[in-house]
Scaffold this active site. Structure first.
Site, mmCIF file in Angstrom:
data_model
loop_
_atom_site.group_PDB
_atom_site.id
_atom_site.type_symbol
_atom_site.label_atom_id
_atom_site.label_comp_id
_atom_site.label_asym_id
_atom_site.label_seq_id
_atom_site.Cartn_x
_atom_site.Cartn_y
_atom_site.Cartn_z
ATOM 1 N N LEU A 90 -4.426 3.050 -2.671
ATOM 2 C CA LEU A 90 -3.658 2.667 -3.861
ATOM 3 C C LEU A 90 -4.039 1.272 -4.333
ATOM 4 O O LEU A 90 -3.942 0.960 -5.509
ATOM 5 C CB LEU A 90 -2.157 2.711 -3.558
ATOM 6 C CG LEU A 90 -1.569 4.103 -3.309
ATOM 7 C CD1 LEU A 90 -0.128 3.982 -2.828
ATOM 8 C CD2 LEU A 90 -1.641 4.952 -4.562
ATOM 9 N N GLY A 91 -4.433 0.437 -3.391
ATOM 10 C CA GLY A 91 -4.795 -0.913 -3.796
ATOM 11 C C GLY A 91 -4.799 -1.827 -2.597
ATOM 12 O O GLY A 91 -4.531 -1.413 -1.476
ATOM 13 N N MET A 95 -1.286 -8.900 1.427
ATOM 14 C CA MET A 95 -0.670 -8.469 2.667
ATOM 15 C C MET A 95 -1.334 -7.237 3.254
ATOM 16 O O MET A 95 -0.760 -6.569 4.110
ATOM 17 C CB MET A 95 0.810 -8.162 2.435
ATOM 18 C CG MET A 95 1.586 -9.327 1.939
ATOM 19 S SD MET A 95 1.506 -10.707 3.092
ATOM 20 C CE MET A 95 2.424 -11.917 2.171
ATOM 21 N N GLU A 97 -4.046 -3.613 2.897
ATOM 22 C CA GLU A 97 -4.420 -2.498 2.050
ATOM 23 C C GLU A 97 -3.290 -1.484 1.998
ATOM 24 O O GLU A 97 -2.614 -1.253 2.985
ATOM 25 C CB GLU A 97 -5.649 -1.814 2.644
ATOM 26 C CG GLU A 97 -6.775 -2.768 2.926
ATOM 27 C CD GLU A 97 -8.057 -2.331 2.273
ATOM 28 O OE1 GLU A 97 -8.190 -1.134 1.981
ATOM 29 O OE2 GLU A 97 -8.906 -3.195 2.042
ATOM 30 N N LYS A 113 1.146 0.789 4.253
ATOM 31 C CA LYS A 113 0.500 -0.511 4.124
ATOM 32 C C LYS A 113 0.026 -0.963 5.488
ATOM 33 O O LYS A 113 0.798 -1.013 6.444
ATOM 34 C CB LYS A 113 1.489 -1.513 3.529
ATOM 35 C CG LYS A 113 0.927 -2.909 3.418
ATOM 36 C CD LYS A 113 1.812 -3.820 2.610
ATOM 37 C CE LYS A 113 1.609 -3.611 1.128
ATOM 38 N NZ LYS A 113 2.060 -4.735 0.313
ATOM 39 N N ASP A 206 7.780 -14.279 -2.458
ATOM 40 C CA ASP A 206 6.458 -14.045 -3.054
ATOM 41 C C ASP A 206 6.585 -13.157 -4.289
ATOM 42 O O ASP A 206 5.882 -12.164 -4.427
ATOM 43 C CB ASP A 206 5.536 -13.412 -2.011
ATOM 44 C CG ASP A 206 4.064 -13.485 -2.406
ATOM 45 O OD1 ASP A 206 3.745 -14.295 -3.301
ATOM 46 O OD2 ASP A 206 3.258 -12.743 -1.843
#
Lengths: 486, 193
Positions: A90-91, A95, A97, A113, A206
C-alpha cells in the site's frame, strides 16, 4: 593552489600538530616569518582539524545507504506473516512499509505495517511503544483507525489495523486543491479524533497529511496514534517521543517524522503535549486550504527556522476565498507560544464546526466540488491521456454547466491537438428549481452533439442516467458506473 | 544471470585497462551488491555499529571477486580500482537523487523528512567528491588516500598496504586531507586556496 605552497602549509600543519596547542602560536609566528597568508592558511587548517574529528570517518557507502535502499527491495507480496497473507504494497512511510493483507483466520482484509528493524532492536523502546499502541488500540472512535493486533513473527514486528479504502490527505492534495468546505470537514473530523485521544491521555505526535486518510465514503481516519513513540531516544526527564529536530539530525538513516509538520516545541526538542498536535493539525489545515505549507524551506534547517521564527503568509494570499474567521482559526492554531494556542482540541473543533455551519448557511445550495472545475486544457490533456476509459467525475454546479459549451469550443480553439473522445456525465440540477430540470438533461445531449467538433466520438453515460444522485462525487461514479461500461 | 567471481574480476581488470564496456557490465552487478550492503546498514544502523563498515565492504569484495585470481602483486591495483568504482557508483546515485529531487524547476511539493535527509546526504557526498577532485590537482597522494578510505571503505592498514606507505604516514596524510576537505566544505570559512 600550487603544490609547492601546499607542501609548505602541510609541513607546518604537521609540525604544529606535534606541539601542544598553546605552543603553536609562537611556533607559527616564528616559522612563517612574516608571511601572514601562510600563517592564516595553517591556522585555518588547524581549526578545521580540531572540528573534523568524525568527518568522513564513516565510509561513503554508509552515508549513501538511504539513497541506495528503497530500490529493488525484495518483495514480500505473496508471502505470509503469521496468519496474514500479503496481497499488495500500500505504501511506505517513516514508520515502515504498509501492505494490504488477508487475515486468513477471520477472512477479512487488513493493513499490515512492518516496523523497521532499526527501531525495534532496543527492547526498552519497543516496550514503551507497545504500551502506547495498546493504549491507542483502546481508543474507540470513528475517526481513529482501529488497531487489531500488535505482533511479532521471527524478528519482524508488525501492527495490524483495519484496512481503509481511500486516500491519504497527501494523495488527495496532490491530485487537486481541496475546496474550503471539504478542508473544513476533514479538519473537523481529524480534530474530533484528537479530542478523543487527548481525553484518553494519548498524543499523536506526528500529525501530517500522510497520517490522515479519507475513505471513499468521506469518513476521515487518523492513523498511527503513538507510533512516533518508536523513535524515542534515550533522554532523561523529557518526553521526546515525538520527532524532534535533534532526532532528525542525529538518528542515522532516519526515515521518520516530518519536519514540515512539527510544532515549535518539537523542533526545539522540548517537552511535547497535546498543544503540539493542534499546531501540526493547524499546518495541515493551512495546507489543505492554501495548497502549500505554511513553513517552507529547502533544507531541514530552513524548515525548522521557519517553524520557530516565521509567521506564515495569510491564507488569503493563496486562497482568496478563505474567510477571515478561518484566517483567525489557523492563526490561533499556529501560535508559537503554546499557551496562546488553542488549549484543547474541543475548542478548535467548536470553531471549525461553527465556521462550517456559517458558510453553509451563507451559501445554502452550494456544493463544494471534489475537484476544482478543471481548465479546458487540463481536461483535454487528461482525456487524451486516458483515451476512452476516462470518467470525468464532476459535481457540476448548474452555472458552471451553462458555460460548458463555450468551454469545449475554447478548448478546441486553443488546443491544436485533437480531442479524440469525451465522456459526458449526467448533470445535476443543483438549483433546486424544478423548472430548469430539463437543462441538466439537455446539457449532456447538447454537449455530445457538438457540430463544431466533428472528429470526436462522444458517449453519454446512459447506463448510469438512472443513478443521478444528489451529490455526484468521483467515488460514487467509480462505484456505480465503472469506466468499463463505456 | 549472475556472473562468476572470475568473470567479475576479469571485468574489473578490463575496465582498469580502459575497456568502458566492461564498466557497463560491472555497474549493475556491483550496484545490487551495494544495495544489499546498504540495506544491511539500514537494518542494523545504530551508534556503535559503524566500525563494522570496513568489514562489510570487504565482504562485498569477497563476494564479487575471485581472490585467487587477483594475485598478491595485483591487490593494490585491484583495491585502487574497486575504490574508484565505488566512488563512481555512489556519486552517480547521489547525483541522480539530488537532481531528481531538486531539478527541473519543479515545485517541491512533498519535501518530506526522508527526502530532506537523503538530499542532505546526497549533497554532502557530491561536495566531498568535488573537493577531492580539487585536492587531486595539487596533492594526488592525499586525494587517493581519501578515495581508498572514504569511497573504498578500506581501513588504515589496508590503505597503507595498497599505497605502499607506513600506516603512520597514511594517518598523517589522512588527517591533513580531512582538515583541508572539512574546511572546503564549511560554508562559514573563507575558501582562499
Amino acid at each position: 593552489m600550487q603544490p609547492e605552497r601546499w607542501g609548505q602549509i602541510d609541513r607546518l600543519f604537521q609540525a604544529a600538530l606535534e606541539l601542544r596547542p598553546e605552543e603553536r602560536t609562537a611556533f607559527l609566528e616564528q616559522a612563517c616569518a612574516g608571511d601572514a597568508e601562510l600563517r592564516r592558511e595553517v591556522e585555518l587548517l588547524l581549526a578545521s582539524d580540531a572540528r573534523a574529528e568524525s568527518f568522513i570517518e564513516a565510509p561513503a557507502l554508509q552515508l549513501a545507504a538511504p539513497l541506495l535502499v528503497g530500490q529493488d527491495r525484495p518483495s514480500l507480496i505473496g508471502q505470509a506473516i503469521s496468519h496474514y497473507q500479503i496481497l499488495s504494497r500500500l505504501g511506505a512511510g517513516g514508520m515502515g512499509e504498509v501492505y494490504l493483507a488477508q487475515d486468513t483466520r477471520l477472512g477479512r482484509k487488513v493493513a499490515l505495517k512492518l516496523l523497521p528493524a532499526q527501531f525495534t532492536t532496543d527492547a526498552d523502546r519497543l516496550h514503551r511503544f507497545e504500551q502506547e499502541a495498546r493504549a491507542a488500540s483502546a481508543l474507540n472512535h470513528p475517526n481513529i483507525i482501529t488497531i487489531f493486533e500488535i505482533g511479532q513473527a521471527g524478528s519482524t514486528h508488525y501492527i495490524v489495523t483495519e484496512f481503509i479504502d481511500g486516500q491519504t490527505l497527501r494523495q488527495q492534495m496532490k491530485s487537486a486543491r481541496m475546496g474550503l468546505s471539504l478542508a473544513l470537514e476533514v479538519a473537523a473530523q481529524a480534530t474530533s479524533a484528537l479530542e478523543a485521544a487527548h481525553a484518553a491521555g494519548i498524543m499523536h505526535r506526528d500529525i501530517k497529511p500522510e497520517n490522515i486518510m479519507r475513505r471513499r465514503d468521506g469518513l476521515v481516519k487518523v492513523l498511527d496514534f503513538g507510533l512516533a513513540k518508536l523513535i524515542e531516544r534515550q533522554a532523561v526527564g523529557v518526553d521526546t517521543g515525538a520527532p524532534t529536530a535533534a532526532n532528525l539530525r542525529t538518528e542515522p538513516g532516519t526515515v521518520m517524522g516530518t519536519a514540515h509538520y512539527m510544532s515549535p516545541e518539537q523542533a526545539k526538542g522540548t517537552e511535547v503535549d497535546a498543544h503540539s498536535d493542534l499546531f501540526s493539525l493547524g499546518i495541515v489545515l493551512y495546507e489543505m486550504v492554501a495548497g502549500r505549507k505554511p513553513f517552507a524551506g529547502d533544507t531541514l534547517s530552513h524548515v525548522i527556522v521557519s517553524i520557530l521564527e516565521q509567521e506564515p503568509p495569510l491564507l488569503a494570499h493563496y486562497a482568496p476565498e478563505a474567510p477571515a474567521e478561518l484566517e483567525r482559526i489557523v492563526k490561533k492554531a499556529l501560535v508559537k507560544d503554546r499557551e496562546a494556542r488553542y488549549q484543547t482540541a474541543r475548542d478548535l473543533l467548536l470553531d471549525l464546526k461553527e465556521l462550517k455551519q456559517e458558510l453553509e448557511a451563507r451559501a445554502p445550495r452550494q456544493i463544494q466540488p471534489p475537484r476544482p472545475i478543471p481548465s479546458a486544457a487540463s481536461v483535454a490533456g487528461e482525456i487524451r491521456k486516458h483515451n476512452l476509459g476516462f470518467a470525468v467525475g464532476l459535481s457540476v454546479l448548474l452555472l458552471a454547466a451553462i458555460g460548458l459549451g463555450d468551454w469545449f469550443f475554447a478548448s478546441r480553439a486553443s488546443h491544436s491537438a485533437p480531442i479524440e473522445s469525451i465522456a459526458v456525465l449526467p448533470f445535476q440540477n443543483a438549483s433546486g428549481n424544478a423548472e430548469v430540470e430539463y437543462l441538466s438533461d439537455g446539457m449532456s445531449y447538447s454537449s455530445t452533439a457538438c457540430h463544431n467538433c466533428p472528429s470526436y466520438r462522444s458517449k453519454r453515460a446512459v447506463p448510469c442516467f438512472a443513478t443521478k444522485v444528489k451529490t455526484w462525487s468521483h467515488n460514487k461514479w467509480d462505484r456505480n458506473c465503472p469506466s468499463k461500461q463505456f | 544471470m549472475i556472473p562468476s567471481p572470475q568473470e567479475v574480476t576479469q571485468l574489473l581488470v578490463d575496465w582498469s585497462n580502459g575497456d568502458e564496456q566492461a564498466l557497463e557490465k560491472l555497474l549493475p552487478l556491483v550496484n545490487s551488491e551495494l544495495r544489499r550492503l546498504a540495506s544491511h546498514y539500514m537494518r542494523r544502523e545504530s551508534p556503535g555499529h559503524t566500525l563494522q563498515t570496513s568489514a562489510l565492504v570487504n565482504e562485498a569484495y569477497l563476494r564479487l571477486i575471485d581472490q585467487q585470481q587477483v594475485r598478491w602483486q595485483n591487490r593494490a591495483h585491484f583495491f585502487g580500482i574497486a575504490a574508484q568504482l565505488m566512488r563512481r557508483i555512489l556519486i552517480d546515485h547521489a547525483r541522480r537523487h539530488h537532481y531528481a529531487k531538486r531539478g527541473g524547476g519543479a515545485p517541491q511539493v512533498s519535501l518530506d523528512e526522508t527526502a530532506v535527509v537523503s538530499q542532505e546526504r546526497a549533497a554532502e557526498l557530491i561536495a566531498v567528491h568535488e573537493a577531492l577532485e580539487q585536492l587531486a590537482t595539487f596533492d594526488p597522494r592525499k586525494s587517493r588516500i581519501v578515495e581508498l578510505r572514504f569511497f573504498g571503505g578500506l581501513n588504515l592498514d589496508e590503505t597503507a598496504e595498497v599505497m605502499e606507505l607506513s600506516p603512520r604516514t597514511v594517518q598523517r596524510e589522512w588527517r591533513a586531507a580531512k582538515a583541508w576537505l572539512y574546511r572546503m566544505l564549511s560554508p562559514e570559512e573563507n575558501h582562499a586556496t
